[in-house]
Design a protein around this motif. Sequence first.
Motif, PDB file in Angstrom:
ATOM      1  N   ILE B  28       0.840  -1.205   0.000  1.00 21.29           N
ATOM      2  CA  ILE B  28       0.000   0.000   0.000  1.00 21.29           C
ATOM      3  C   ILE B  28       0.875   1.255   0.000  1.00 21.29           C
ATOM      4  O   ILE B  28       0.732   2.124  -0.857  1.00 21.29           O
ATOM      5  CB  ILE B  28      -0.958   0.016   1.211  1.00 21.29           C
ATOM      6  N   ALA B  32       1.235   3.898  -3.032  1.00 20.76           N
ATOM      7  CA  ALA B  32       0.768   5.255  -2.702  1.00 20.76           C
ATOM      8  C   ALA B  32       1.831   6.290  -3.064  1.00 20.76           C
ATOM      9  O   ALA B  32       1.554   7.283  -3.746  1.00 20.76           O
ATOM     10  CB  ALA B  32       0.419   5.343  -1.218  1.00 20.76           C
ATOM     11  N   GLU B  33       3.043   6.044  -2.612  1.00 15.82           N
ATOM     12  CA  GLU B  33       4.135   6.974  -2.865  1.00 15.82           C
ATOM     13  C   GLU B  33       4.427   7.067  -4.372  1.00 15.82           C
ATOM     14  O   GLU B  33       4.651   8.147  -4.916  1.00 15.82           O
ATOM     15  CB  GLU B  33       5.374   6.468  -2.114  1.00 15.82           C
ATOM     16  N   THR B  36       1.734   9.172  -6.155  1.00 14.74           N
ATOM     17  CA  THR B  36       1.930  10.594  -5.891  1.00 14.74           C
ATOM     18  C   THR B  36       3.054  11.141  -6.766  1.00 14.74           C
ATOM     19  O   THR B  36       2.939  12.222  -7.347  1.00 14.74           O
ATOM     20  CB  THR B  36       2.257  10.812  -4.399  1.00 14.74           C
ATOM     21  N   LEU B  42      -4.174   8.642  -5.358  1.00 13.80           N
ATOM     22  CA  LEU B  42      -4.741   7.454  -4.715  1.00 13.80           C
ATOM     23  C   LEU B  42      -5.881   7.898  -3.801  1.00 13.80           C
ATOM     24  O   LEU B  42      -5.687   8.711  -2.906  1.00 13.80           O
ATOM     25  CB  LEU B  42      -3.661   6.717  -3.912  1.00 13.80           C
ATOM     26  N   ARG B  43      -7.072   7.350  -4.019  1.00 11.54           N
ATOM     27  CA  ARG B  43      -8.247   7.825  -3.291  1.00 11.54           C
ATOM     28  C   ARG B  43      -8.830   6.803  -2.319  1.00 11.54           C
ATOM     29  O   ARG B  43      -9.621   7.149  -1.441  1.00 11.54           O
ATOM     30  CB  ARG B  43      -9.348   8.193  -4.298  1.00 11.54           C
ATOM     31  N   GLU B  44      -8.526   5.551  -2.496  1.00  6.59           N
ATOM     32  CA  GLU B  44      -9.089   4.547  -1.579  1.00  6.59           C
ATOM     33  C   GLU B  44      -8.250   3.280  -1.629  1.00  6.59           C
ATOM     34  O   GLU B  44      -7.647   2.951  -2.650  1.00  6.59           O
ATOM     35  CB  GLU B  44     -10.547   4.223  -1.947  1.00  6.59           C
ATOM     36  N   VAL B  45      -8.239   2.578  -0.511  1.00  6.93           N
ATOM     37  CA  VAL B  45      -7.601   1.267  -0.434  1.00  6.93           C
ATOM     38  C   VAL B  45      -8.577   0.323   0.245  1.00  6.93           C
ATOM     39  O   VAL B  45      -9.252   0.720   1.202  1.00  6.93           O
ATOM     40  CB  VAL B  45      -6.300   1.312   0.407  1.00  6.93           C
ATOM     41  N   ARG B  46      -8.676  -0.890  -0.257  1.00 10.81           N
ATOM     42  CA  ARG B  46      -9.424  -1.919   0.467  1.00 10.81           C
ATOM     43  C   ARG B  46      -8.583  -3.180   0.570  1.00 10.81           C
ATOM     44  O   ARG B  46      -7.835  -3.512  -0.347  1.00 10.81           O
ATOM     45  CB  ARG B  46     -10.731  -2.267  -0.252  1.00 10.81           C
ATOM     46  N   VAL B  47      -8.735  -3.859   1.692  1.00 13.29           N
ATOM     47  CA  VAL B  47      -8.127  -5.177   1.873  1.00 13.29           C
ATOM     48  C   VAL B  47      -9.271  -6.157   2.064  1.00 13.29           C
ATOM     49  O   VAL B  47     -10.127  -5.943   2.934  1.00 13.29           O
ATOM     50  CB  VAL B  47      -7.205  -5.225   3.113  1.00 13.29           C
ATOM     51  N   VAL B  48      -9.311  -7.201   1.245  1.00 16.43           N
ATOM     52  CA  VAL B  48     -10.389  -8.195   1.346  1.00 16.43           C
ATOM     53  C   VAL B  48      -9.792  -9.596   1.413  1.00 16.43           C
ATOM     54  O   VAL B  48      -8.651  -9.809   1.005  1.00 16.43           O
ATOM     55  CB  VAL B  48     -11.376  -8.094   0.151  1.00 16.43           C
ATOM     56  N   GLU B  54     -16.422 -11.382  -2.201  1.00 18.40           N
ATOM     57  CA  GLU B  54     -15.842 -10.154  -1.625  1.00 18.40           C
ATOM     58  C   GLU B  54     -14.945  -9.454  -2.642  1.00 18.40           C
ATOM     59  O   GLU B  54     -14.966  -8.231  -2.778  1.00 18.40           O
ATOM     60  CB  GLU B  54     -15.004 -10.495  -0.384  1.00 18.40           C
ATOM     61  N   ARG B  65     -15.520   3.779  -9.804  1.00 20.68           N
ATOM     62  CA  ARG B  65     -15.321   5.112  -9.219  1.00 20.68           C
ATOM     63  C   ARG B  65     -14.004   5.785  -9.584  1.00 20.68           C
ATOM     64  O   ARG B  65     -13.892   7.000  -9.493  1.00 20.68           O
ATOM     65  CB  ARG B  65     -15.383   5.027  -7.691  1.00 20.68           C
TER      66      ARG B  65
END
Lengths: 249, 249
Positions: B28, B32-33, B36, B42-48, B54, B65
């Motif tokens: 992540i 992210a870095e 940038t 980067l607007r959202e992170v999900r872990v599933v 899922e 989105r």
Amino acid sequence: MTQHKTITAAILVIGDEILSGRTKDQNIGYIAEYMTRIGVELREVRVVPDVEEEIVAALNALRARFTYVFTTGGIGPTHDDITAQCVAKAFGVSIDVDERAVEALLTRMKREDLNEMRLRMCRIPAGASLIDNPVSAAPGFRLGNVFVMAGVPRIMHAMLDNVAPTLETGVKIISETVEAGLPEGAYAGGLKEIAERYSELSIGSYPSFGTQGVKNQIVLRGKDLALLAQGRAEVEALIARLEAERAAK
Amino acid sequence: MTQHKTITAAILVIGDEILSGRTKDQNIGYIAEYMTRIGVELREVRVVPDVEEEIVAALNALRARFTYVFTTGGIGPTHDDITAQCVAKAFGVSIDVDERAVEALLTRMKREDLNEMRLRMCRIPAGASLIDNPVSAAPGFRLGNVFVMAGVPRIMHAMLDNVAPTLETGVKIISETVEAGLPEGAYAGGLKEIAERYSELSIGSYPSFGTQGVKNQIVLRGKDLALLAQGRAEVEALIARLEAERAAK
């Protein structure tokens, strides 16, 4: 508590600084490990920016699905700290300066230093109970199944220690690791066959490509110790057989 | 490309091992870095978890989105690697063994070693283009706006390097950091006032509670360098004034 009760959780990390990469999150892994240790199953994590509608939407999605939601970040005194008002909005309750939180802050500062922005840290949604912050006094809070904690790891750790004894917990998931000095593709077929027979266990394979060659780990997770030991023995036998075959080539 | 074009992204981390805390995510922060740096927000992170419904639900929510979605994890040869089939399902396309992926694997292994489970790594959704994997050959892929990458950091880094030049990028967000040796509550009011006047900048305050006392950082982020310099000067003046006031007490 029944033998097979399952308690679930999600983490909501709030903060632009994580999404920009400026701050590397250290809280997800910490809470994940903590939950596993006490018998709570972490099922989802989301990271969202400091934007009210994003926080509210994520909170409402997660709190409806999981036993508990833990948020980190956004409870300081500055203008970008908007977590408390978002939680109030998500629950549809009012938010105001809470005298218990004011008292907590007054243990660390004079009343004349309790300016308007510091009072923001005392704004707590109606109906919430406070979570003590032994590091910097400004409390977190619990509202319904949502636990609002600081993003600073040291403070979050202390808050989680305060929260943990109040959580309902399920049967702990135990994990067993088998080392495999073989490429995943060599044992994937045999492992799949074992995983199918042990459907109550969760069996995963985690490859590692180091300079020392292949060092994979096969992890078995489950709640039934006897079943886990049996599954582990089968995986060990599989790997031993394949390693012997390879050595004989 | 217009001056104010915004390109957004989300990360979907797939894997039980992250949620159990066994593996600490390193991807992540890295992505992210990276985003940038190249001008993608980067607007959202999900872990599933490794659960088909899922993964499919999260993928469909995120790809609708954001400009781009990056997934990590779940593309190996074992039974718990189900990312490719989930992507196919999310897009409603078929998935089958892809000859280009077979060729890639054959650069590293003999055809007789390409067993059924290894062929799983060659199953690519229809219409996807491959992402080269110089570390262990098994490719990632791109389908629509979704980039499917390995979870092993070393492989993911190589895949991201291959993907980055193909991305559309927006104006880079630059950040400036001002150190503040004052508690947040002392400058929060002044900072809020600056943040309100500089609404095009994102201004955040990041506290740190070390053994050396307060060492906070105020971070200003924006796309307009001149505005950023002006905002920074105002924040520096605010902190200098408050530090002088404190010293005079």
